[in-house]
Design a protein around this motif. Structure first.
Motif, PDB file in Angstrom:
ATOM      1  N   THR A   4       7.758   1.923 -11.619  1.00 10.69           N
ATOM      2  CA  THR A   4       7.342   1.049 -10.614  1.00 10.69           C
ATOM      3  C   THR A   4       7.639   1.520  -9.286  1.00 10.69           C
ATOM      4  O   THR A   4       8.456   1.826  -8.598  1.00 10.69           O
ATOM      5  CB  THR A   4       8.088  -0.333 -10.482  1.00 10.69           C
ATOM      6  N   CYS A   5       6.322   1.085  -8.329  1.00 11.72           N
ATOM      7  CA  CYS A   5       6.612   1.505  -6.702  1.00 11.72           C
ATOM      8  C   CYS A   5       7.587   1.075  -6.184  1.00 11.72           C
ATOM      9  O   CYS A   5       7.749  -0.335  -6.322  1.00 11.72           O
ATOM     10  CB  CYS A   5       5.257   1.398  -6.228  1.00 11.72           C
ATOM     11  N   ASP A   6       8.491   1.745  -5.311  1.00 10.65           N
ATOM     12  CA  ASP A   6       9.536   1.157  -4.578  1.00 10.65           C
ATOM     13  C   ASP A   6       8.997   0.322  -3.329  1.00 10.65           C
ATOM     14  O   ASP A   6       9.647  -0.425  -2.954  1.00 10.65           O
ATOM     15  CB  ASP A   6      10.497   2.000  -4.375  1.00 10.65           C
ATOM     16  N   ARG A   7       7.852   0.788  -3.122  1.00 13.12           N
ATOM     17  CA  ARG A   7       7.321   0.388  -1.757  1.00 13.12           C
ATOM     18  C   ARG A   7       6.713  -1.092  -1.827  1.00 13.12           C
ATOM     19  O   ARG A   7       6.972  -1.981  -1.117  1.00 13.12           O
ATOM     20  CB  ARG A   7       6.418   1.280  -1.250  1.00 13.12           C
ATOM     21  N   CYS A   8       6.060  -1.184  -2.888  1.00  9.83           N
ATOM     22  CA  CYS A   8       5.159  -2.617  -2.973  1.00  9.83           C
ATOM     23  C   CYS A   8       6.033  -3.405  -4.369  1.00  9.83           C
ATOM     24  O   CYS A   8       5.402  -4.300  -4.419  1.00  9.83           O
ATOM     25  CB  CYS A   8       3.924  -2.417  -3.146  1.00  9.83           C
ATOM     26  N   HIS A   9       6.864  -2.716  -4.846  1.00  7.78           N
ATOM     27  CA  HIS A   9       7.490  -3.500  -5.860  1.00  7.78           C
ATOM     28  C   HIS A   9       6.244  -3.955  -7.197  1.00  7.78           C
ATOM     29  O   HIS A   9       6.616  -4.831  -7.596  1.00  7.78           O
ATOM     30  CB  HIS A   9       8.171  -4.701  -5.594  1.00  7.78           C
ATOM     31  N   GLY A  10       5.544  -2.829  -7.472  1.00  5.54           N
ATOM     32  CA  GLY A  10       4.418  -2.885  -8.330  1.00  5.54           C
ATOM     33  C   GLY A  10       3.367  -3.853  -8.019  1.00  5.54           C
ATOM     34  O   GLY A  10       2.555  -4.119  -8.704  1.00  5.54           O
ATOM     35  N   THR A  11       3.387  -4.634  -6.940  1.00  5.15           N
ATOM     36  CA  THR A  11       2.150  -5.360  -6.498  1.00  5.15           C
ATOM     37  C   THR A  11       0.893  -4.369  -5.962  1.00  5.15           C
ATOM     38  O   THR A  11      -0.276  -4.951  -6.172  1.00  5.15           O
ATOM     39  CB  THR A  11       2.591  -6.275  -5.159  1.00  5.15           C
ATOM     40  N   GLY A  12       1.031  -3.342  -5.525  1.00  5.12           N
ATOM     41  CA  GLY A  12      -0.010  -2.663  -5.029  1.00  5.12           C
ATOM     42  C   GLY A  12      -0.462  -2.902  -3.873  1.00  5.12           C
ATOM     43  O   GLY A  12      -1.289  -2.394  -3.210  1.00  5.12           O
ATOM     44  N   ARG A  13       0.100  -3.947  -3.198  1.00  7.19           N
ATOM     45  CA  ARG A  13      -0.114  -4.367  -1.719  1.00  7.19           C
ATOM     46  C   ARG A  13       1.063  -4.463  -0.921  1.00  7.19           C
ATOM     47  O   ARG A  13       2.015  -4.861  -1.325  1.00  7.19           O
ATOM     48  CB  ARG A  13      -0.720  -5.963  -1.992  1.00  7.19           C
ATOM     49  N   VAL A  14       0.946  -4.164   0.368  1.00 10.25           N
ATOM     50  CA  VAL A  14       1.930  -4.632   1.520  1.00 10.25           C
ATOM     51  C   VAL A  14       1.667  -5.389   2.341  1.00 10.25           C
ATOM     52  O   VAL A  14       0.292  -5.322   2.949  1.00 10.25           O
ATOM     53  CB  VAL A  14       2.589  -2.952   1.802  1.00 10.25           C
ATOM     54  N   ILE A  15       2.464  -5.865   3.035  1.00  2.56           N
ATOM     55  CA  ILE A  15       2.252  -6.738   4.221  1.00  2.56           C
ATOM     56  C   ILE A  15       2.957  -6.122   5.530  1.00  2.56           C
ATOM     57  O   ILE A  15       4.076  -5.567   5.522  1.00  2.56           O
ATOM     58  CB  ILE A  15       3.106  -7.994   4.111  1.00  2.56           C
ATOM     59  N   GLU A  16       2.030  -5.940   6.237  1.00  4.59           N
ATOM     60  CA  GLU A  16       2.331  -5.220   7.705  1.00  4.59           C
ATOM     61  C   GLU A  16       2.195  -6.296   8.580  1.00  4.59           C
ATOM     62  O   GLU A  16       1.494  -6.934   8.855  1.00  4.59           O
ATOM     63  CB  GLU A  16       1.437  -4.019   8.006  1.00  4.59           C
ATOM     64  N   VAL A  17       3.338  -6.046   9.561  1.00  6.24           N
ATOM     65  CA  VAL A  17       3.499  -7.185  10.593  1.00  6.24           C
ATOM     66  C   VAL A  17       3.181  -6.428  12.232  1.00  6.24           C
ATOM     67  O   VAL A  17       3.834  -5.538  12.313  1.00  6.24           O
ATOM     68  CB  VAL A  17       4.838  -7.928  10.790  1.00  6.24           C
ATOM     69  N   GLN A  18       2.405  -6.902  12.960  1.00  3.85           N
ATOM     70  CA  GLN A  18       2.057  -6.386  14.206  1.00  3.85           C
ATOM     71  C   GLN A  18       2.347  -7.290  15.416  1.00  3.85           C
ATOM     72  O   GLN A  18       2.031  -8.532  15.053  1.00  3.85           O
ATOM     73  CB  GLN A  18       0.699  -5.849  14.182  1.00  3.85           C
ATOM     74  N   ARG A  19       2.919  -6.637  16.496  1.00  7.52           N
ATOM     75  CA  ARG A  19       2.981  -7.556  17.694  1.00  7.52           C
ATOM     76  C   ARG A  19       1.760  -7.590  18.321  1.00  7.52           C
ATOM     77  O   ARG A  19       1.256  -6.403  18.690  1.00  7.52           O
ATOM     78  CB  ARG A  19       4.324  -7.165  18.329  1.00  7.52           C
ATOM     79  N   THR A  20       1.284  -8.532  18.994  1.00  8.36           N
ATOM     80  CA  THR A  20       0.143  -8.797  19.840  1.00  8.36           C
ATOM     81  C   THR A  20       0.429  -9.592  20.936  1.00  8.36           C
ATOM     82  O   THR A  20       1.442 -10.352  20.920  1.00  8.36           O
ATOM     83  CB  THR A  20      -1.165  -9.079  18.984  1.00  8.36           C
TER      84      THR A  20
END
Length: 420
Positions: free
Chosen positions: A167-183
């Motif tokens: 299982t992918c350690d980065r997304c924990h198996g979801t296949g998607r990641v959430i990125e936070v950007q400051r604007t």
């Protein structure tokens, strides 16, 4: 004209190489020369050369012709069953380039990871043309086509020797990641495909060298397609699991075969009925006849009963001699359209006999014509006149003598000079 390089030399394999060795050599070179991954300005031409060599050496018939005659199409230089793979998937939105795009990433925005998010194999489409006789009886066809098939070396898992999937350690198996950007408006969250597993949720520490961890490779495959009796043009036959293979063992798509029934020289199809023309001699059309014609089924003979007085263009329907109704025992009708043909080989006696019939019919038509009796009265015709005409026509008839001719001369005596 520049001669083609030896196909074995192009792939870098010996002439006795087996199919797996040839496939591995092709994939190895294709990975380096594919225009989407190579910086070589001649990469496209080199890739075409490698692809052409593989298309010949991966096909048993073409390879045998190439080994024996130096040409994949045999001594005649023309292949009767050649299939243009750039056109075979037209109309389905899937082409030969898509096969390599799916395998190499296609240079789409986001690289290979953008496409890898879809792990299930796509459906593929192919056209198949059959004759009307094949459509009537049903037929099984063997089709050759290119697709992304499960990798032979890793069994479709994408895992190489000594490796494993986790299982992918980065997304924990979801296949998607959430990125936070400051604007300037504050923090904004965006969801994106995982850059590590490329959306699959799994990673392989030692991917298969042949397929690069996808679990599938470009391959030329054959499939048997059963075309049912009575099939119509435009109908589709779906062969489950024979489309594009999924990534790392995911479900494969289906192969959708679109059937086209070719035009026939003898029959015109309308629904389940078949129309054909039947030539009948004009004299036979007058008295009626029986004509035997070949049916649509192999060895079938159909009796067409032509009635007396049949007219040109008249349709004679023979039940249950047309196309089979799909999934049923019943059949449509055979409709024979009569073409009356004037004979040109009559002898003089036959022509005179026909002329006599025509003359008799003409006289009969004149006697029975409307207004004939009225015209006879206007012209003074009557039974008495007919009798008088018959009397005058006698051979022995002679006009009677005038009994008063001599009596007038005796009643008037003459004087001198011969005057009274």
């Amino acid at each position: 004209m520049e001669s083609k390089r030896d196909y074995y030399e192009v792939l870098g394999v010996p002439r006795d190489a087996d199919a797996r060795t040839i496939k591995r050599a092709f994939l190895k070179k294709a990975r380096v020369l594919h225009p989407d991954v190579s910086d070589d300005p001649d990469a496209e031409e080199k890739f075409k050369e490698v692809n052409q060599a593989y298309s010949v050496l991966s096909d048993e018939r073409k390879r045998a012709n190439y080994d024996r005659y130096g040409d994949e199409n045999g001594p005649s230089g023309f292949g009767s069953d050649y299939v243009d793979m750039s056109d075979i998937f037209n109309g389905s939105g899937f082409g030969i380039n898509d096969i390599f795009d799916s395998f190499f990433g296609g240079g789409a925005p986001g690289g290979a990871g953008a496409r890898a998010a879809r792990t299930r194999g796509r459906d593929m489409g192919i056209r198949l043309t059959v004759t009307l006789a094949e459509a009537a009886a049903g037929v099984t066809k063997t089709l050759a086509y290119d697709r992304l098939a499960p990798c032979d070396d890793c069994g479709g898992t994408g895992v190489g020797e000594g490796g494993h999937e986790r299982t992918c350690d980065r997304c924990h198996g979801t296949g998607r990641v959430i990125e936070v950007q400051r604007t300037i408006f504050g923090q904004m969250q965006t969801q994106a495909t995982c850059p590590v597993c490329h959306g699959s949720g799994k990673v392989v520490d030692r991917p298969c060298e042949t397929c690069g961890g996808q679990g599938r490779t470009p391959s030329r495959e054959t499939v048997e397609v059963k075309v049912p009796a009575g099939v119509h043009s435009g109908q589709s036959i779906r062969v489950a699991g024979k489309g594009e293979a999924g990534v790392r063992g995911d479900a494969s798509g289906d192969l959708v075969v679109s059937v086209e029934v070719a035009r026939d020289e003898r029959f015109e199809r309308q629904g389940d009925d078949l129309y054909t023309t039947v030539r009948v001699d004009a004299l036979e059309a007058i008295v009626g006849t029986t004509v035997m014609v070949d049916g649509i089924m192999q060895g079938e003979r159909v009796k067409v009963e032509v009635p007396a007085g049949c007219q040109h263009g008249q349709q004679i329907r023979v039940e249950r001699r047309g196309m089979p109704r799909q999934g049923m025992i019943a059949r449509g009708s055979l409709v024979a359209v009569v073409q009356v043909v004037i004979p040109t080989d009559l002898d003089k006696r036959q022509l005179l006999d026909i002329a006599g019939i025509v003359a008799a019919r003409t006289l009969a038509d004149g006697d029975e014509a409307p207004g004939g009796e009225a015209r006879a009265k206007e012209e003074g015709d009557s039974p008495a006149k007919d009798e008088e005409a018959a009397h005058l026509a006698g051979e022995r008839w002679a006009a009677p003598k005038n009994p008063f001719k001599n009596a007038k001369r005796k009643a008037r005596p003459r004087g001198k000079g011969g005057r009274a």
